[in-house]
Design a protein around this motif. Sequence first.
Motif, mmCIF file in Angstrom:
data_model
loop_
_atom_site.group_PDB
_atom_site.id
_atom_site.type_symbol
_atom_site.label_atom_id
_atom_site.label_comp_id
_atom_site.label_asym_id
_atom_site.label_seq_id
_atom_site.Cartn_x
_atom_site.Cartn_y
_atom_site.Cartn_z
ATOM 1 N N VAL A 170 57.075 84.759 67.955
ATOM 2 C CA VAL A 170 58.514 84.465 67.551
ATOM 3 C C VAL A 170 58.286 83.738 65.879
ATOM 4 O O VAL A 170 59.632 83.896 65.606
ATOM 5 N N VAL A 171 57.630 82.849 65.877
ATOM 6 C CA VAL A 171 58.080 82.126 64.345
ATOM 7 C C VAL A 171 57.575 83.470 63.330
ATOM 8 O O VAL A 171 57.876 83.536 62.186
ATOM 9 N N LYS A 172 56.583 84.312 63.838
ATOM 10 C CA LYS A 172 56.244 86.452 62.635
ATOM 11 C C LYS A 172 57.828 86.180 62.801
ATOM 12 O O LYS A 172 58.019 86.928 61.035
ATOM 13 N N GLU A 173 58.533 86.493 63.494
ATOM 14 C CA GLU A 173 59.715 87.477 63.431
ATOM 15 C C GLU A 173 60.454 86.655 62.468
ATOM 16 O O GLU A 173 60.834 86.985 61.890
ATOM 17 N N ALA A 174 60.546 85.442 63.066
ATOM 18 C CA ALA A 174 62.049 84.327 62.342
ATOM 19 C C ALA A 174 61.645 84.671 60.563
ATOM 20 O O ALA A 174 62.209 84.535 59.972
ATOM 21 N N ALA A 175 59.775 84.410 60.749
ATOM 22 C CA ALA A 175 59.505 84.282 59.419
ATOM 23 C C ALA A 175 59.777 86.033 58.248
ATOM 24 O O ALA A 175 60.500 86.318 56.987
ATOM 25 N N ALA A 176 60.452 86.775 59.269
ATOM 26 C CA ALA A 176 59.841 87.707 58.146
ATOM 27 C C ALA A 176 61.326 88.551 58.748
ATOM 28 O O ALA A 176 61.748 89.311 57.118
ATOM 29 N N TRP A 177 61.867 87.842 59.500
ATOM 30 C CA TRP A 177 63.398 88.248 59.230
ATOM 31 C C TRP A 177 63.968 87.620 57.517
ATOM 32 O O TRP A 177 65.174 87.748 57.360
ATOM 33 N N PHE A 198 59.546 76.426 67.905
ATOM 34 C CA PHE A 198 60.963 75.715 67.943
ATOM 35 C C PHE A 198 61.964 75.370 66.413
ATOM 36 O O PHE A 198 63.119 76.074 66.149
ATOM 37 N N TYR A 199 61.373 74.295 66.094
ATOM 38 C CA TYR A 199 61.872 73.995 64.784
ATOM 39 C C TYR A 199 61.446 74.768 63.887
ATOM 40 O O TYR A 199 62.327 74.761 62.597
ATOM 41 N N LYS A 200 59.969 75.589 63.763
ATOM 42 C CA LYS A 200 60.307 76.699 62.829
ATOM 43 C C LYS A 200 61.021 78.197 63.044
ATOM 44 O O LYS A 200 61.795 77.719 61.627
ATOM 45 N N LYS A 201 61.411 78.074 63.735
ATOM 46 C CA LYS A 201 62.251 79.141 64.612
ATOM 47 C C LYS A 201 63.957 78.810 63.694
ATOM 48 O O LYS A 201 64.140 79.958 62.464
ATOM 49 N N ALA A 202 64.197 77.327 64.113
ATOM 50 C CA ALA A 202 65.506 77.070 64.009
ATOM 51 C C ALA A 202 64.855 77.104 62.183
ATOM 52 O O ALA A 202 66.693 77.564 61.523
ATOM 53 N N PRO A 214 62.542 65.918 69.454
ATOM 54 C CA PRO A 214 62.198 66.936 68.410
ATOM 55 C C PRO A 214 63.195 67.883 69.045
ATOM 56 O O PRO A 214 63.535 68.766 68.458
ATOM 57 N N SER A 215 63.943 67.628 70.266
ATOM 58 C CA SER A 215 65.048 68.603 71.077
ATOM 59 C C SER A 215 66.132 68.797 69.671
ATOM 60 O O SER A 215 66.940 69.622 69.619
ATOM 61 N N ILE A 216 66.568 67.043 69.558
ATOM 62 C CA ILE A 216 67.611 66.831 69.081
ATOM 63 C C ILE A 216 67.233 67.832 67.392
ATOM 64 O O ILE A 216 68.703 68.366 66.624
ATOM 65 N N GLN A 217 66.729 67.306 67.088
ATOM 66 C CA GLN A 217 66.216 67.717 65.336
ATOM 67 C C GLN A 217 66.448 69.720 65.215
ATOM 68 O O GLN A 217 66.781 70.351 64.501
ATOM 69 N N HIS A 218 65.540 69.708 66.664
ATOM 70 C CA HIS A 218 65.685 72.034 66.388
ATOM 71 C C HIS A 218 66.942 72.090 66.879
ATOM 72 O O HIS A 218 67.639 73.021 66.536
ATOM 73 N N MET A 219 67.865 71.247 67.667
ATOM 74 C CA MET A 219 69.408 71.408 68.024
ATOM 75 C C MET A 219 70.270 71.470 66.713
ATOM 76 O O MET A 219 71.298 72.033 66.658
ATOM 77 N N ALA A 220 69.811 70.024 66.210
ATOM 78 C CA ALA A 220 71.208 70.453 64.969
ATOM 79 C C ALA A 220 70.320 71.567 63.756
ATOM 80 O O ALA A 220 71.541 71.988 63.169
ATOM 81 N N ALA A 221 69.233 71.890 63.438
ATOM 82 C CA ALA A 221 69.092 73.036 62.752
ATOM 83 C C ALA A 221 69.759 74.093 62.998
ATOM 84 O O ALA A 221 70.417 75.097 61.670
ATOM 85 N N ILE A 222 69.490 74.419 64.095
ATOM 86 C CA ILE A 222 70.490 75.707 64.810
ATOM 87 C C ILE A 222 72.299 75.612 64.587
ATOM 88 O O ILE A 222 72.330 76.757 63.949
ATOM 89 N N ALA A 223 72.144 74.354 64.858
ATOM 90 C CA ALA A 223 73.995 74.124 64.098
ATOM 91 C C ALA A 223 74.245 74.297 62.247
ATOM 92 O O ALA A 223 74.996 75.324 62.888
ATOM 93 N N LEU A 224 73.606 73.704 62.343
ATOM 94 C CA LEU A 224 73.600 73.756 61.156
ATOM 95 C C LEU A 224 73.520 75.329 60.432
ATOM 96 O O LEU A 224 73.835 76.273 59.730
ATOM 97 N N GLY A 225 72.286 76.672 61.472
ATOM 98 C CA GLY A 225 72.215 77.645 61.053
ATOM 99 C C GLY A 225 73.185 78.588 61.093
ATOM 100 O O GLY A 225 73.710 79.234 60.195
ATOM 101 N N LYS A 226 74.018 78.325 62.430
ATOM 102 C CA LYS A 226 75.499 78.994 62.807
ATOM 103 C C LYS A 226 76.576 78.676 62.070
ATOM 104 O O LYS A 226 77.659 79.367 61.416
ATOM 105 N N ILE A 227 76.537 77.337 61.049
ATOM 106 C CA ILE A 227 77.803 77.050 60.584
ATOM 107 C C ILE A 227 77.203 77.911 58.910
ATOM 108 O O ILE A 227 78.313 78.522 58.426
ATOM 109 N N ALA A 228 76.100 77.906 58.540
ATOM 110 C CA ALA A 228 75.876 78.923 57.066
ATOM 111 C C ALA A 228 76.156 80.425 57.804
ATOM 112 O O ALA A 228 76.540 80.672 56.507
ATOM 113 N N ASN A 229 75.565 80.695 58.619
ATOM 114 C CA ASN A 229 75.962 81.857 58.494
ATOM 115 C C ASN A 229 77.034 82.407 58.847
ATOM 116 O O ASN A 229 77.119 83.994 58.214
ATOM 117 N N ASN A 230 78.307 81.945 59.270
ATOM 118 C CA ASN A 230 79.679 82.282 59.139
ATOM 119 C C ASN A 230 80.517 82.239 58.231
ATOM 120 O O ASN A 230 81.431 82.532 57.765
#
Length: 541
Positions: A146-153, A104-108, A61-77
Amino acid sequence: MFDHKMDITNHYFAVFDQYQKARILFVQSVADLATRPNNIECLEAAGALDLLHPLLTDPVPSIQHMAAIALGKIANNDCRLAQAIIKKDILPQLLKNISKQNKFYKKAALFVIRAIAKHSSELASIIIQSNGLEIIMVCLEDFDAVVKEAAAWALGYIARHNKNLAQAVVDTGAVPLLVLCLQEPELYLKQISASALCDISKHEKDLAEVIVDAGAVPFLAKALSNPDAKLKRQVLCTLSSIAKHTTHLAESIIEAEVFPSVLIHMAHPEECIVKAAATLTREICKHTIEMAQLIVNIGGVGALTELINTSKLTARLPAIMAIGYIAGHSDQLAIAIIGSKGVTQLSTVLHEEKDEHVLAITIWATGQIGKHTPEHAKAIVVANILPKLLQLYNDPNSSEDLKLKCNVTLKQVLQRCMCLEALEPLIHDAPPNILKYVLGQYSKILPNDARARRLFVTSGGLKKVQEIQAEPGSTLSEYIQIINCCFPEEIVRYYSPGYPDSLLEAVELYQPKCPSLFAMEKHELSDTDSKSTLSSHNEDC
């Protein structure tokens, strides 16, 4: 033998453990590199998206989570790589069975959605077509804040682009859940839910009414008392987005009793809060004279004037607009602004500011004050604003919009101005389309004021009027005729162009009509005889 098997087993475990650690190190390193925009091209060239894609299904799970974060940062920039994530069908894999994932994965995953949606309405639409809104709504109902915050965002980033996307967000039933988030104890959740409501309500009145009907305004008003600066700013922005559409929506804000608290926030040390408070005041007072009067009654004009005097550029602008809206409603409200030294502050802005947008708004506000009566126009004249307006109008570097604002304001003020001292300089400097308003006022004043007529002649005004080349039958020509009728014909002729030359020419052509030389000599002789006779008579006596 047993020890040998144990060694082999340990070796296998070590190999797999090393593989897992390597995957974790890889995704963490990519996520760190993606934080800096300068690295994005290198990550793209290295095929980072293709390498991260399979890691979304990694058993760890931690690898899934970090992979999603990496994708998000790439897409964000990078918008182009955000589009690449869509084209490579990474999104369906990312969102698959998200309800069963940990927080954690949901937020990512929600971060990736937000990072893609922020770039354009087209990408936000693709998120919706990929069942993204339903996934977001599931997360908005999660127990974890934390998940609600990410969803509202994510909802806010989708809704902000246009009214159709905002309507899609509303249609999913998101507004009541966002209002519930406002009532949660977590500060960050209040901030983001208020921001999402602002992104929805800003587009049109129907969307704003949905938010009002959901009962958001009282909770927003309550949140305004929170000491957190970010929450204050977000609440003020959301209230402004609601109030700007209609009188009814503005009334709903007033009924929540946010004033005079909003005026107090104009003195807040944070510039962004000052600007947001001034913006809300502007959106309230622009609708009706009653709302403008309310702002004046609670000390709004003084607060706005002080803000213009002390604040920087960004906060000044909505305050100047609010002053203009208040003054435009009635002459009495404009008098209140004059009494609070509002005209003096506007004059200072005009003489010190270089930004054309601020100048244009300030000129418009000035016109709203001076358009009512001669008393209002005199306040503008005393503040030495008219020469500055004329200077900006004649400046070849001024934009067309700025020149238009100057033209309109000069017309509004000059048509009410009865101050000859202010009008006289404009006769010499104003172009014809402004000059007609100046002469129009003289045509009203001169017929009934002998002192004004004398001053008009001695100051050179009458001479200047005779030099004006007006098109026959034009308004300017009619005003010149009215002015000329106020003076004797010989005075008008004396100050007409070419009159001194015609006098000199007349002198040259003039034929003297003196007595002849013979007549003069005879006259002199006659005088001599008379004297001789008189002398003889005296001697005889």
